[in-house]
Design an enzyme around this catalytic site. Structure first.
Site, mmCIF file in Angstrom:
data_model
loop_
_atom_site.group_PDB
_atom_site.id
_atom_site.type_symbol
_atom_site.label_atom_id
_atom_site.label_comp_id
_atom_site.label_asym_id
_atom_site.label_seq_id
_atom_site.Cartn_x
_atom_site.Cartn_y
_atom_site.Cartn_z
ATOM 1 N N ARG A 183 0.861 -1.182 0.000
ATOM 2 C CA ARG A 183 0.000 0.000 0.000
ATOM 3 C C ARG A 183 0.900 1.235 0.000
ATOM 4 O O ARG A 183 2.018 1.200 0.494
ATOM 5 C CB ARG A 183 -0.891 0.017 1.241
ATOM 6 N N ASP A 186 -9.453 -1.706 -7.564
ATOM 7 C CA ASP A 186 -9.970 -0.366 -7.828
ATOM 8 C C ASP A 186 -9.007 0.733 -7.389
ATOM 9 O O ASP A 186 -8.835 1.736 -8.088
ATOM 10 C CB ASP A 186 -11.352 -0.173 -7.192
ATOM 11 N N THR A 242 -7.827 -8.719 -8.840
ATOM 12 C CA THR A 242 -8.383 -8.750 -7.493
ATOM 13 C C THR A 242 -9.317 -9.943 -7.363
ATOM 14 O O THR A 242 -10.114 -10.202 -8.275
ATOM 15 C CB THR A 242 -9.152 -7.456 -7.155
ATOM 16 N N ARG A 266 -14.830 -7.947 0.753
ATOM 17 C CA ARG A 266 -15.153 -6.594 1.212
ATOM 18 C C ARG A 266 -16.653 -6.328 1.079
ATOM 19 O O ARG A 266 -17.454 -6.982 1.716
ATOM 20 C CB ARG A 266 -14.340 -5.543 0.448
#
Length: 319
Positions: A72, A103, A125, A171
């Site tokens: 990240r 995304d 993903t 998620r």
């Protein structure tokens, strides 16, 4: 264009290595140099780059994870961080970039395009939470991992006459739970798009027990709640012994399926072709059997929709 960069960002997904391999080998076959960026946008900012060759991507198509590593990067979200990344790309002569990720990664790709670096986003993903494409790289592998777990848990569930809740990733998108639940014959599939109806879940369990059913499998998407808490509630309401299994990051690992390897190879190669055509700020996807490209901003603005037909079919078949 003589030099193309490639990076993976965000959560890893099975098939990313196949996409990297396709980028490198397609670009080299067309006379381009390829620079691999380690650890995503963070590595781009801090100059963790190296030139790749044909051997760099040998023996990786079957491997999960990403050989380029991932991380990240809060710094890249800032204007100063993006300027640092741009300076590094200029130093290494990178004229175009391929970004593989979800995304957040595609938003970063859009930012690079706005800085003047033509960038193509490849959707990697397991969540399958991008509406513009039918499938993202890694989703099929994750679903198969969950289905395999369902089969194993069903064996012990039957032996003990228990209900089992299996919590899966995704998620705010229930696609993994929905597809794995349908393929694995789950009695209930609980996803964020629909929410939890605890009484409906309990009714199915009781009806199944009354007709002699020895086991019950409930698929729970992580965006709805926790499996342990739900299991305690179900056991209290029904008196049926209930266990919870949280699969966690096991869903991200493992050798990618043939579908994911083929999808990633096609998408990675297409990304290079688009850059060499002078295009940028595009996201690669698949619709039906066709590899497509769409403006990144437009791709990110399309809201993910529930596949109602599949959800209703799963509900019908679980009676």
């Amino acid at each position: 264009m003589k030099t193309i960069g490639v990076l993976t960002s965000g959560g890893d997904s099975p098939g990313m290595n196949a996409a990297i391999r396709a980028v490198v080998r397609n670009a080299i076959s067309k006379g381009c140099k390829v620079i691999g960026v380690k650890r995503g946008y963070d590595g781009l900012i801090h100059g963790q780059l190296e030139e790749m060759n044909l051997s760099s991507v040998a023996d990786i198509i079957h491997r999960g994870g990403t050989m380029l590593r991932t991380a990240r990067s809060d710094e890249f979200r800032t204007e100063e961080g993006r300027k640092k990344a741009l300076n590094v790309m200029r130093i290494f002569g990178i004229e175009g970039m391929v970004v593989i990720g979800g995304d957040g990664s595609l938003k970063g790709a859009e930012a690079l395009s706005k800085l003047g670096i033509p960038t193509i986003g490849v959707p990697g993903t397991i969540d399958n939470d991008l509406e513009y494409t039918d499938y993202t790289i890694g989703f099929d592998t994750a679903v198969n991992t969950v289905v395999d777990a369902i089969s194993k848990i069903r064996d012990t569930s039957t032996s003990h006459g228990r209900a089992n809740i299996i919590e899966v990733m995704g998620r705010h998108c229930g696609d993994i739970a929905l597809h794995a639940g349908l393929a694995g014959g789950a009695e209930s599939i609980i996803i964020p798009e629909v929410g939890l109806n605890i009484d409906q879940v309990c009714r199915k369990l009781i009806k199944g027990k009354n007709r002699g059913k020895l086991h019950s499998i409930i698929l729970l998407a992580e965006g709805v709640g926790g499996a342990i808490e739900l299991g305690a509630t179900i056991e209290e309401k029904t008196g049926i012994e209930t266990r919870a299994t949280i699969l966690g990051h096991i869903q991200r690992g493992g050798s990618p399926t043939a579908f994911d390897r083929v999808l990633a190879s096609k998408m990675g190669a297409k990304a290079v072709d688009l850059l060499l055509e002078g295009k940028g700020s595009l996201a690669i996807g698949i619709k039906g059997s066709d590899i497509i490209s769409i403006d990144i901003q437009e791709a990110l603005e399309i809201k993910k929709q529930l596949d109602k037909g599949t959800y209703e079919l799963a509900d019908i078949l679980s009676i």
